[in-house]
Design a protein around this motif. Structure first.
Motif, PDB file in Angstrom:
ATOM      1  N   ALA A   3      10.481  11.977   1.885  1.00 14.38           N
ATOM      2  CA  ALA A   3      11.844  11.758   2.374  1.00 14.38           C
ATOM      3  C   ALA A   3      12.076  10.287   2.685  1.00 14.38           C
ATOM      4  N   ALA A   4      11.091   9.646   3.285  1.00 10.94           N
ATOM      5  CA  ALA A   4      11.221   8.217   3.584  1.00 10.94           C
ATOM      6  C   ALA A   4      11.284   7.404   2.295  1.00 10.94           C
ATOM      7  N   MET A   5      10.506   7.800   1.295  1.00 10.76           N
ATOM      8  CA  MET A   5      10.507   7.071   0.030  1.00 10.76           C
ATOM      9  C   MET A   5      11.863   7.190  -0.660  1.00 10.76           C
ATOM     10  N   ALA A   6      12.487   8.355  -0.556  1.00  7.77           N
ATOM     11  CA  ALA A   6      13.807   8.531  -1.164  1.00  7.77           C
ATOM     12  C   ALA A   6      14.834   7.630  -0.491  1.00  7.77           C
ATOM     13  N   ALA A   7      14.771   7.530   0.837  1.00 10.13           N
ATOM     14  CA  ALA A   7      15.713   6.673   1.564  1.00 10.13           C
ATOM     15  C   ALA A   7      15.485   5.206   1.229  1.00 10.13           C
ATOM     16  N   ILE A   8      14.234   4.805   1.132  1.00  5.77           N
ATOM     17  CA  ILE A   8      13.909   3.414   0.822  1.00  5.77           C
ATOM     18  C   ILE A   8      14.314   3.067  -0.604  1.00  5.77           C
ATOM     19  N   THR A   9      14.205   4.022  -1.512  1.00  7.09           N
ATOM     20  CA  THR A   9      14.643   3.794  -2.889  1.00  7.09           C
ATOM     21  C   THR A   9      16.128   3.479  -2.940  1.00  7.09           C
ATOM     22  N   GLN A  10      16.923   4.224  -2.147  1.00 10.69           N
ATOM     23  CA  GLN A  10      18.359   3.958  -2.081  1.00 10.69           C
ATOM     24  C   GLN A  10      18.640   2.593  -1.459  1.00 10.69           C
ATOM     25  N   ARG A  11      17.894   2.245  -0.418  1.00  4.93           N
ATOM     26  CA  ARG A  11      18.083   0.942   0.242  1.00  4.93           C
ATOM     27  C   ARG A  11      17.794  -0.200  -0.735  1.00  4.93           C
ATOM     28  N   SER A  12      16.694  -0.087  -1.445  1.00  3.20           N
ATOM     29  CA  SER A  12      16.341  -1.125  -2.409  1.00  3.20           C
ATOM     30  C   SER A  12      17.422  -1.255  -3.480  1.00  3.20           C
ATOM     31  N   ARG A  13      17.903  -0.117  -3.975  1.00  3.71           N
ATOM     32  CA  ARG A  13      18.938  -0.147  -5.013  1.00  3.71           C
ATOM     33  C   ARG A  13      20.191  -0.848  -4.507  1.00  3.71           C
ATOM     34  N   GLN A  14      20.625  -0.502  -3.299  1.00  3.12           N
ATOM     35  CA  GLN A  14      21.871  -1.058  -2.779  1.00  3.12           C
ATOM     36  C   GLN A  14      21.792  -2.567  -2.582  1.00  3.12           C
ATOM     37  N   TRP A  15      20.647  -3.077  -2.170  1.00  3.33           N
ATOM     38  CA  TRP A  15      20.523  -4.516  -1.992  1.00  3.33           C
ATOM     39  C   TRP A  15      20.298  -5.226  -3.324  1.00  3.33           C
ATOM     40  N   GLN A  16      19.572  -4.601  -4.235  1.00  3.21           N
ATOM     41  CA  GLN A  16      19.334  -5.241  -5.529  1.00  3.21           C
ATOM     42  C   GLN A  16      20.619  -5.417  -6.324  1.00  3.21           C
ATOM     43  N   VAL A  17      21.518  -4.435  -6.280  1.00  4.14           N
ATOM     44  CA  VAL A  17      22.772  -4.580  -7.018  1.00  4.14           C
ATOM     45  C   VAL A  17      23.636  -5.692  -6.430  1.00  4.14           C
ATOM     46  N   ARG A  18      23.345  -6.101  -5.207  1.00  5.11           N
ATOM     47  CA  ARG A  18      24.056  -7.202  -4.569  1.00  5.11           C
ATOM     48  C   ARG A  18      23.309  -8.526  -4.729  1.00  5.11           C
ATOM     49  N   GLY A  19      22.284  -8.515  -5.560  1.00  2.00           N
ATOM     50  CA  GLY A  19      21.603  -9.749  -5.884  1.00  2.00           C
ATOM     51  C   GLY A  19      20.421 -10.103  -5.012  1.00  2.00           C
ATOM     52  N   ALA A  20      20.006  -9.205  -4.133  1.00  2.00           N
ATOM     53  CA  ALA A  20      18.866  -9.500  -3.269  1.00  2.00           C
ATOM     54  C   ALA A  20      17.579  -9.586  -4.086  1.00  2.00           C
ATOM     55  N   ASP A  21      16.709 -10.508  -3.712  1.00  2.00           N
ATOM     56  CA  ASP A  21      15.414 -10.655  -4.363  1.00  2.00           C
ATOM     57  C   ASP A  21      14.485  -9.588  -3.776  1.00  2.00           C
ATOM     58  N   ALA A  22      14.532  -8.413  -4.361  1.00  2.00           N
ATOM     59  CA  ALA A  22      13.806  -7.266  -3.815  1.00  2.00           C
ATOM     60  C   ALA A  22      13.274  -6.411  -4.950  1.00  2.00           C
ATOM     61  N   MET A  23      12.284  -5.579  -4.638  1.00  2.00           N
ATOM     62  CA  MET A  23      11.744  -4.680  -5.638  1.00  2.00           C
ATOM     63  C   MET A  23      11.161  -3.444  -4.969  1.00  2.00           C
ATOM     64  N   LEU A  24      11.165  -2.353  -5.702  1.00  2.00           N
ATOM     65  CA  LEU A  24      10.568  -1.110  -5.240  1.00  2.00           C
ATOM     66  C   LEU A  24       9.072  -1.143  -5.542  1.00  2.00           C
ATOM     67  N   LEU A  25       8.279  -0.584  -4.637  1.00  2.00           N
ATOM     68  CA  LEU A  25       6.827  -0.578  -4.780  1.00  2.00           C
ATOM     69  C   LEU A  25       6.323   0.852  -4.904  1.00  2.00           C
ATOM     70  N   ASN A  26       5.405   1.086  -5.841  1.00  2.00           N
ATOM     71  CA  ASN A  26       4.762   2.397  -5.909  1.00  2.00           C
ATOM     72  C   ASN A  26       3.517   2.391  -5.019  1.00  2.00           C
ATOM     73  N   GLY A  27       2.810   3.500  -5.007  1.00  2.00           N
ATOM     74  CA  GLY A  27       1.664   3.626  -4.128  1.00  2.00           C
ATOM     75  C   GLY A  27       0.580   2.603  -4.384  1.00  2.00           C
ATOM     76  N   ALA A  28       0.300   2.335  -5.664  1.00  2.00           N
ATOM     77  CA  ALA A  28      -0.742   1.373  -5.987  1.00  2.00           C
ATOM     78  C   ALA A  28      -0.329  -0.044  -5.591  1.00  2.00           C
ATOM     79  N   GLU A  29       0.958  -0.374  -5.801  1.00  2.00           N
ATOM     80  CA  GLU A  29       1.429  -1.725  -5.483  1.00  2.00           C
ATOM     81  C   GLU A  29       1.429  -1.989  -3.985  1.00  2.00           C
ATOM     82  N   ILE A  30       1.856  -0.996  -3.211  1.00  2.00           N
ATOM     83  CA  ILE A  30       1.902  -1.219  -1.768  1.00  2.00           C
ATOM     84  C   ILE A  30       0.495  -1.272  -1.183  1.00  2.00           C
ATOM     85  N   ALA A  31      -0.422  -0.517  -1.758  1.00  2.00           N
ATOM     86  CA  ALA A  31      -1.817  -0.590  -1.307  1.00  2.00           C
ATOM     87  C   ALA A  31      -2.394  -1.978  -1.594  1.00  2.00           C
TER      88      ALA A  31
END
Length: 428
Positions: free
Chosen positions: A135-163
């Motif tokens: 549930a937290a990952m779904a919310a964070i996915t939406q947050r990342s999307r909303q800021w990225q479409v506004r030009g924020a330097d951001a990216m979504l991380l999978n389990g391996a990347e965050i580790a």
């Protein structure tokens, strides 16, 4: 409480001679009186002095002895709510103004440090919000999307990347916001104080405001120095340390304590596995923990603590448990610093701007983003004090609304923290 149970924050104390402490030795008259010498008060004082206003700052304690010097030093843009939710709350016009302001808040901090050559340790490697449930990952996915479409330097991380980026266990993924970073917050307070005094503002530490009233078209601020300060405008920048100076203000906020620990400097092998790239992290738990590395290579980790002041080292034990859950490799590493500070929560999780009477302005409720938010708010407040135009402010002015049964609400928050902590422990 036995002072041996806690220590001062881990942050390097900058040169105290970097700013001039000018006591109040007689009655004064200024354009702007600022009550509170934290990020908000000093940022506003600096910006107002640059605009040619005469400014007097009164800080009841020493610089950095409130929340500004006791926090975790994470510089995070944005607000608790995502852009689409802010548009729903404030409407398209005001919502866009607020989103743009929040998006650039961290830029204000790092630009000031770099352009003014402030003696502030800082790293701008980004901030990770880590998800520990689907549930937290779904919310964070939406947050990342909303800021990225506004030009924020951001990216979504999978389990391996965050580790790989955190070295921590137990996360499903998260998002990385590269606009963010970390600073020595105590040094930043002193840096702002230096800039403010060099611009012409006068700062008095150890001087509290004891009374406030209108008198002859001006504001009269009674002070613990025994001399009044007359001002055309007043900013009360006390946030979680607010008292009865402004009627109803303290009862409109829920104060919480943030507890923090810092390890001994990590040896080279652990430096390579714990936050090796220098990001700051906040997790998605109901009672979140946040962590970063200090300039001297310590892990600094914080979270909510007991509602009262700590009584023993056991009051920080929950943070050590969280640290070892995330970083089992730190078993046996000494905890060398323990400290706490007070923060203010608003019931709607948004910062509040008030002007209960003309010329008396209050801003409160940082919701964990105080460094960036208040540093960026200062120039906007200065514009408002200079022009009187409300469009200079990123937030609309609102009336102070006291929380019904305020004392009981604080008790309830304490019980809620304990309940949420138990639920978090069940989720692993």
């Amino acid at each position: 409480m036995n002072p041996s149970h806690f220590s001062k924050p881990v942050w390097r104390l900058p040169d105290r001679s970097a700013f001039s402490d000018l006591p109040i030795t007689g009655p004064e008259r200024v354009d702007l009186a600022v009550v509170g010498g934290g990020f908000q008060g000093l940022s506003t004082a600096y910006a107002a002095a640059l605009r040619g206003l005469s400014v007097r700052v009164m800080e009841a304690r020493g610089l950095g002895e409130g929340a500004s010097g006791l926090n975790g030093g994470q510089v995070i843009p944005g607000l608790k709510f995502d852009p689409e939710r802010l548009l729903e709350i404030f409407g398209d016009r005001q919502g866009e103004v607020l989103i743009d302001f929040a998006a650039g808040a961290a830029d204000t901090v790092f630009k000031l440090i770099d352009t003014e050559g402030l003696d502030v340790e800082h790293v701008r490697s980004g901030w990770i919000q880590a998800a520990h449930t689907d549930a937290a990952m779904a919310a964070i996915t939406q947050r990342s999307r909303q800021w990225q479409v506004r030009g924020a330097d951001a990216m979504l991380l999978n389990g391996a990347e965050i580790a790989l980026l955190t070295g921590a266990t137990g996360y499903l993924g998260g998002w990385l916001d590269r606009r963010a970073g970390t600073i020595n917050p105590l040094a930043f307070v002193f840096g702002l104080a230096r800039l403010a005094t060099e611009a012409g503002a006068q700062i008095a530490t150890g001087v509290g405001a004891t009374g406030l009233r209108r008198e002859g078209g001006e504001w009269r601020v009674e002070t613990s120095a025994g001399h009044p300060v007359m001002a055309r405008s007043v900013l009360v920048a006390t946030n979680a340390y607010s008292d009865a100076l402004v009627p109803g203000l303290a009862r409109s906020l829920v104060p919480l304590h943030s507890f923090q620990i810092a390890t001994a400097p990590l040896p080279p092998d652990l430096q390579e596995t714990v936050l090796p790239h220098g990001q700051a992290v906040s997790d998605s738990r109901r009672i979140l923990v946040y962590y970063r590395k200090s300039a001297d290579g310590r892990l600094v980790l914080g979270g909510r603590g007991r509602m009262g002041e700590p009584r023993s080292e056991k009051d920080w034990q929950h943070l050590q448990v969280a640290m070892l859950r995330l970083f089992p490799q730190l078993e046996g590493v000494a905890i060398e610093h323990r400290w706490f500070g007070r923060v203010a929560m608003t019931t709607d999780h948004l910062p509040h701007l008030h002007e209960p009477e003309k010329g008396l302005v209050v801003a409160a409720g940082c919701q964990g983003r105080g460094i960036a938010l208040m540093a960026a708010l200062g120039p906007r407040l200065a514009d408002y004090f200079e022009s009187g135009d409300p469009s200079a402010l990123p937030f609309p002015l609102s009336p102070i609304r006291t929380i019904p049964l305020h004392a009981l609400r604080q008790i309830g928050v304490g019980a809620m923290v304990a309940w949420y902590r138990m639920l978090d422990s069940l989720e692993g």
